[in-house]
Design a protein around this motif. Structure first.
Motif, short mmCIF file in Angstrom:
data_model
loop_
_atom_site.label_atom_id
_atom_site.label_comp_id
_atom_site.label_asym_id
_atom_site.label_seq_id
_atom_site.Cartn_x
_atom_site.Cartn_y
_atom_site.Cartn_z
N VAL A 173 -4.08 15.27 3.16
CA VAL A 173 -5.11 14.42 2.57
C VAL A 173 -6.34 14.54 3.46
O VAL A 173 -6.28 14.25 4.66
CB VAL A 173 -4.66 12.95 2.49
CG1 VAL A 173 -5.73 12.10 1.80
CG2 VAL A 173 -3.31 12.83 1.78
N VAL A 174 -7.44 14.99 2.87
CA VAL A 174 -8.65 15.26 3.65
C VAL A 174 -9.79 14.35 3.22
O VAL A 174 -10.10 14.26 2.02
CB VAL A 174 -9.08 16.74 3.50
CG1 VAL A 174 -10.34 17.02 4.34
CG2 VAL A 174 -7.95 17.68 3.90
N ASP A 175 -10.40 13.68 4.18
CA ASP A 175 -11.64 12.94 3.95
C ASP A 175 -12.76 13.91 4.26
O ASP A 175 -13.15 14.08 5.42
CB ASP A 175 -11.69 11.71 4.86
CG ASP A 175 -12.92 10.84 4.60
OD1 ASP A 175 -13.93 11.38 4.11
OD2 ASP A 175 -12.87 9.64 4.90
N ALA A 176 -13.24 14.60 3.25
CA ALA A 176 -14.22 15.66 3.47
C ALA A 176 -15.55 15.11 3.97
O ALA A 176 -16.24 15.77 4.75
CB ALA A 176 -14.42 16.46 2.18
N ALA A 177 -15.92 13.92 3.52
CA ALA A 177 -17.18 13.33 3.96
C ALA A 177 -17.17 13.06 5.46
O ALA A 177 -18.16 13.26 6.16
CB ALA A 177 -17.45 12.03 3.20
N ALA A 178 -16.02 12.63 5.97
CA ALA A 178 -15.88 12.36 7.40
C ALA A 178 -15.48 13.60 8.18
O ALA A 178 -15.51 13.61 9.42
CB ALA A 178 -14.85 11.25 7.62
N LYS A 195 -4.02 7.30 -9.13
CA LYS A 195 -2.90 6.60 -8.49
C LYS A 195 -1.70 7.51 -8.18
O LYS A 195 -0.88 7.16 -7.31
CB LYS A 195 -2.43 5.45 -9.38
CG LYS A 195 -3.47 4.34 -9.53
CD LYS A 195 -2.94 3.21 -10.40
CE LYS A 195 -3.97 2.09 -10.52
NZ LYS A 195 -3.46 0.97 -11.38
N THR A 196 -1.58 8.61 -8.88
CA THR A 196 -0.39 9.45 -8.73
C THR A 196 -0.77 10.90 -8.48
O THR A 196 -1.66 11.44 -9.15
CB THR A 196 0.50 9.36 -9.98
OG1 THR A 196 0.83 7.99 -10.23
CG2 THR A 196 1.79 10.16 -9.79
N ALA A 243 -0.44 7.75 -4.51
CA ALA A 243 -1.67 8.09 -3.79
C ALA A 243 -2.10 7.02 -2.81
O ALA A 243 -2.76 7.32 -1.81
CB ALA A 243 -2.79 8.37 -4.79
N GLY A 244 -1.73 5.77 -3.07
CA GLY A 244 -2.11 4.69 -2.17
C GLY A 244 -1.29 4.67 -0.90
O GLY A 244 -1.83 4.63 0.22
N SER A 245 0.01 4.72 -1.05
CA SER A 245 0.91 4.63 0.11
C SER A 245 1.22 5.99 0.72
O SER A 245 1.76 6.06 1.83
CB SER A 245 2.21 3.96 -0.30
OG SER A 245 2.93 4.76 -1.23
N LEU A 246 0.91 7.07 0.00
CA LEU A 246 1.26 8.44 0.40
C LEU A 246 2.77 8.58 0.61
O LEU A 246 3.22 9.26 1.53
CB LEU A 246 0.49 8.86 1.66
CG LEU A 246 -1.03 8.96 1.50
CD1 LEU A 246 -1.67 9.45 2.79
CD2 LEU A 246 -1.40 9.88 0.34
N GLN A 247 3.53 7.95 -0.27
CA GLN A 247 4.99 8.08 -0.26
C GLN A 247 5.44 8.92 -1.44
O GLN A 247 4.94 8.75 -2.57
CB GLN A 247 5.64 6.69 -0.33
CG GLN A 247 5.34 5.81 0.86
CD GLN A 247 5.88 6.37 2.15
OE1 GLN A 247 7.05 6.73 2.24
NE2 GLN A 247 5.02 6.45 3.17
N ARG A 248 6.37 9.81 -1.18
CA ARG A 248 6.95 10.60 -2.28
C ARG A 248 7.95 9.71 -3.00
O ARG A 248 8.96 9.30 -2.43
CB ARG A 248 7.62 11.86 -1.75
CG ARG A 248 8.12 12.77 -2.85
CD ARG A 248 8.33 14.21 -2.42
NE ARG A 248 9.38 14.40 -1.45
CZ ARG A 248 10.12 15.50 -1.34
NH1 ARG A 248 9.92 16.52 -2.16
NH2 ARG A 248 11.04 15.60 -0.42
N THR A 249 7.67 9.41 -4.26
CA THR A 249 8.46 8.44 -5.01
C THR A 249 9.52 9.08 -5.91
O THR A 249 10.45 8.39 -6.33
CB THR A 249 7.56 7.56 -5.87
OG1 THR A 249 6.81 8.39 -6.78
CG2 THR A 249 6.58 6.77 -5.00
#
Length: 336
Positions: A143-148, A171-172, A188-194
């Motif tokens: 997961v990349v924050d490209a702006a930062a 969300k997914t 997408a919120g928790s970054l958990q594989r569900t």
């Protein structure tokens, strides 16, 4: 040649080519309210096509049907995605192990970020703007924050993730885990594989519908497409397509599948899963995306060095546009 360049660029390519590392309308609009007009999808103006063997990015003006710029990238660019506002293009360069950020208006590289050991698939969250990169060798999603200019997280997924899809609500996340014959479903919120959904052999591209209800994987090993019911977490249908399917686009209730070794696009009905037509295109079609209006489908043909346009109504090829060498355009490459 490194193992990274061989695997990420050529896992689904044959030895044929030396690998390097895929009138009623007027009436209706006249009665539409301003609000409904504003909600109408806008046609794509440009295509941003990664040319892997050419080490470049072609910018195509879709109205004129011509490439208007070619930007040197390096690292054998493969994956591509655009920011929600269309101002930035994000490219994966497997050989240089980078996410390359391109200013779409200025036509120049804005940043280079080191990401993993084998970045391949890339997608952007339409709500948060976060960028997701599938790492072929590390078997994880970055997961990349490209702006930062930084990595904001990682998720362990299956073996050799390739394609990525994000639901419209952001969300997914989905990854096609090629060597696990599975799709990972991620919050997408928790970054958990569900969830993990078993699909056909060697899934490469994965696409999710606008409603976030079904996903489609192009399975290069079994020459078919798996249809996944996301709520149920299981495959509900399988469609036989051409040889070595690579990716899937959706438009007008139909799915369009690039068949690399058949030099074709297979079209099937999303409701009945019946094949409607097989369309001949240039050699080794790989990346594919539907225009937001649903009027056209664009296909990058690796061996033909061109981008082709398919009319979604007539299912005929209506344009063949020369681009750089070895166009792959794996991801979402159309800019509104």
């Amino acid at each position: 040649m490194t193992g990274a360049s061989r695997t990420t660029a050529v896992v689904e390519r044959s030895a044929k080519r030396a690998p390097l590392t895929v009138a009623v309308l007027v009436s209706a609009l006249s009665f539409a309210s301003p609000a409904s007009l504003a909600d109408q999808p806008k046609a794509a103006r440009e295509a941003f096509v990664t040319n892997q063997t050419g080490d470049s990015l072609s910018v195509v003006d879709l109205a004129s049907g011509a490439a208007v710029a070619e930007i040197k990238i390096g690292g054998k660019p493969a994956g591509v995605a655009l920011s929600p506002d269309g101002r930035m293009a994000y490219l994966t360069s497997p050989e240089s192990k980078e996410l390359v950020v391109v200013d779409a208006e200025a036509r120049k590289i804005a940043a280079r970020l080191s990401v993993g050991q084998g970045p391949l698939g890339v997608a952007v969250n339409p709500v948060s703007g976060l960028v997701y990169v599938a790492d072929w060798y590390e078997h994880k999603l970055y997961v990349v924050d490209a702006a930062a200019g930084k990595i904001a997280g990682t998720v362990e997924v299956g073996q050799s993730p390739s394609g990525i899809a994000v639901t419209a609500d952001g969300k997914t996340l989905l990854t096609a885990d090629r060597d696990s014959n599975a799709v990972s479903v991620i919050d997408a919120g928790s970054l958990q594989r569900t969830a993990v959904v078993t699909v056909g052999e060697r899934p490469f591209g994965v696409t999710v519908d606008a409603a976030g209800q079904r996903a489609y994987t192009a399975n290069v090993g079994s020459d078919d497409v798996s249809v996944i019911d996301l709520a149920a977490g299981k495959v509900i249908g399988t469609v036989k397509v051409g040889h070595r399917p690579y990716a899937v686009a959706l438009a007008g209730g139909r799915a369009f599948v690039t068949d690399q070794h058949s030099a074709s696009v297979t079209v099937f009905d999303q409701a009945t899963l019946a094949v409607v037509k097989t369309i001949d295109v240039g050699d080794y079609p790989e990346g594919i995306e539907a225009d937001p209006t649903g009027a056209a489908i664009y296909v990058a043909c690796w061996d033909a060095d061109r981008l082709e346009r398919i009319d979604a109504a007539t299912l005929a090829v209506t344009a063949r546009i020369p681009v750089g060498q070895g166009p792959r355009a794996f991801g979402r490459f159309l800019r509104p």
